[in-house]
Design a protein around this motif. Structure first.
Motif, short mmCIF file in Angstrom:
data_model
loop_
_atom_site.label_atom_id
_atom_site.label_comp_id
_atom_site.label_asym_id
_atom_site.label_seq_id
_atom_site.Cartn_x
_atom_site.Cartn_y
_atom_site.Cartn_z
N VAL A 242 0.85 -1.19 0.00
CA VAL A 242 0.00 0.00 0.00
C VAL A 242 0.88 1.24 0.00
O VAL A 242 1.82 1.35 0.79
CB VAL A 242 -0.92 0.01 1.24
N VAL A 245 -1.34 7.30 2.01
CA VAL A 245 -2.78 7.56 2.03
C VAL A 245 -3.02 8.99 2.51
O VAL A 245 -2.14 9.63 3.09
CB VAL A 245 -3.51 6.57 2.97
N LEU A 282 -7.16 5.91 -0.38
CA LEU A 282 -6.12 5.02 -0.89
C LEU A 282 -5.73 5.47 -2.29
O LEU A 282 -6.59 5.69 -3.14
CB LEU A 282 -6.65 3.59 -0.92
#
Length: 311
Positions: A242, A245, A282
């Motif tokens: 990831v 964010v 995201l």
């Protein structure tokens, strides 16, 4: 001043270039041996080795200070040694070789964040200010007396990689100033003062996201481990990396409904994930075995068969 430069990764290259531009007599560059890179594991010289060769400098490749390396350093008749992220311990025997000792550029305001990952821990901790220090290397871990320091503001949205890129340039100037002052006899190292904090190497386990934490803590963890080792989570049995964010208070649309921690939803053109205090936006993800992609492109396929929850 005749010096040795010791360093390995790209973050050390600006210091090597700055010392060369400043006219220091760089007798040799010490770096770690070629390491396998990429999926094909091709042996590749370190960024410092490649830049040193471009500059026409002698390169010594070694991961430890054996008798041969010590003899080679002895023969260089060094005034000082500058070290930036070399990646190995310098033994006491080597510390005594340069006339003025070893000067370490460390990316923190010592004695804060002594250790291998000072910038990552500063970002993870949410520090407002960071910086760099030059100090005399000694046997203890980042315990030596300090020659000088410089400070910079830590911005909440910055990743550790971005902070380190900035500090590598401003810190290089600090290193040049320190060695110039040592050569002129106009500086004396002072004992470290203040609270000591430690910055051990960040592990892959440290990079796992806990979506039950507050949004600000989730963001800090992701930023701290970007680009290395990279923040990750799981969905089912699949590991997913990831990227950074955006917390709800900085997102364009602040009126997002509550989302359970870890649950992934598409809201308009955005992909959000729930945390302990509200959803975060995201932006980029990298499923296992695939290239990094924009979150909306990933979500169209990932959510095609129902809801998705990060664990």
């Amino acid at each position: 001043m005749r010096i040795l430069f010791a360093g390995t990764p790209s973050v050390a290259v600006p210091s090597l270039e700055a010392l060369s531009d400043a006219g220091f007599d760089i007798a040799a560059v010490l770096t770690r041996v070629d390491a396998p890179q990429g999926r094909k594991r091709v042996l590749t010289p370190s960024p410092v080795a490649m830049r040193a060769e471009e500059l026409g400098l002698q390169v010594i490749k070694a991961n430890r200070f054996d008798d041969a390396v010590l003899a080679e350093l002895d023969a260089l008749a060094l005034d000082a040694a500058a070290i930036v992220a070399y990646g190995g311990l310098v033994p006491v025997r080597a510390l005594t070789i340069p006339r003025h000792g070893w000067v370490n550029l460390h990316f923190s305001l010592l004695p804060a964040w002594r250790g291998a990952a000072p910038v990552q821990h500063a970002v993870l901790n949410g520090d407002d200010v960071t910086g760099a220090s030059t100090f005399r290397l000694e046997e203890g871990l980042d315990t030596g007396p300090v020659f000088g320091s410089m400070t910079e503001t830590l911005r909440p949205a910055e990743t550790s990689g971005e902070v380190l890129d900035r500090l590598s340039v401003s810190g290089a100037m600090l290193l040049v100033q320190t060695l110039s002052a040592i050569d002129a006899g106009s500086v004396e190292a002072q004992p470290q003062r203040g609270g000591i904090t430690l910055a051990p190497k960040i592990t892959l386990a440290d990079a796992r996201i806990d979506w039950n934490q507050p949004a600000v803590a989730v963001r800090r963890r992701i930023n701290a481990v970007t680009p290395e080792p990279g923040a990750w989570t799981t969905a089912g049995n699949q590991r997913i990396k990831v990227g950074p964010v955006t917390p709800p208070d900085e997102a364009p649309d602040r009126s997002r409904p509550a989302v359970l921690p870890g649950r992934v939803l598409v809201q308009g053109n955005d992909v959000v994930v729930g945390t302990g205090t509200g959803p975060v936006l995201l932006r980029r993800v990298q499923p296992a075995g695939k290239k990094i992609m924009d979150a909306p492109d990933w979500a169209r396929g990932a959510l095609a068969h129902g809801e998705l929850v990060f664990e």
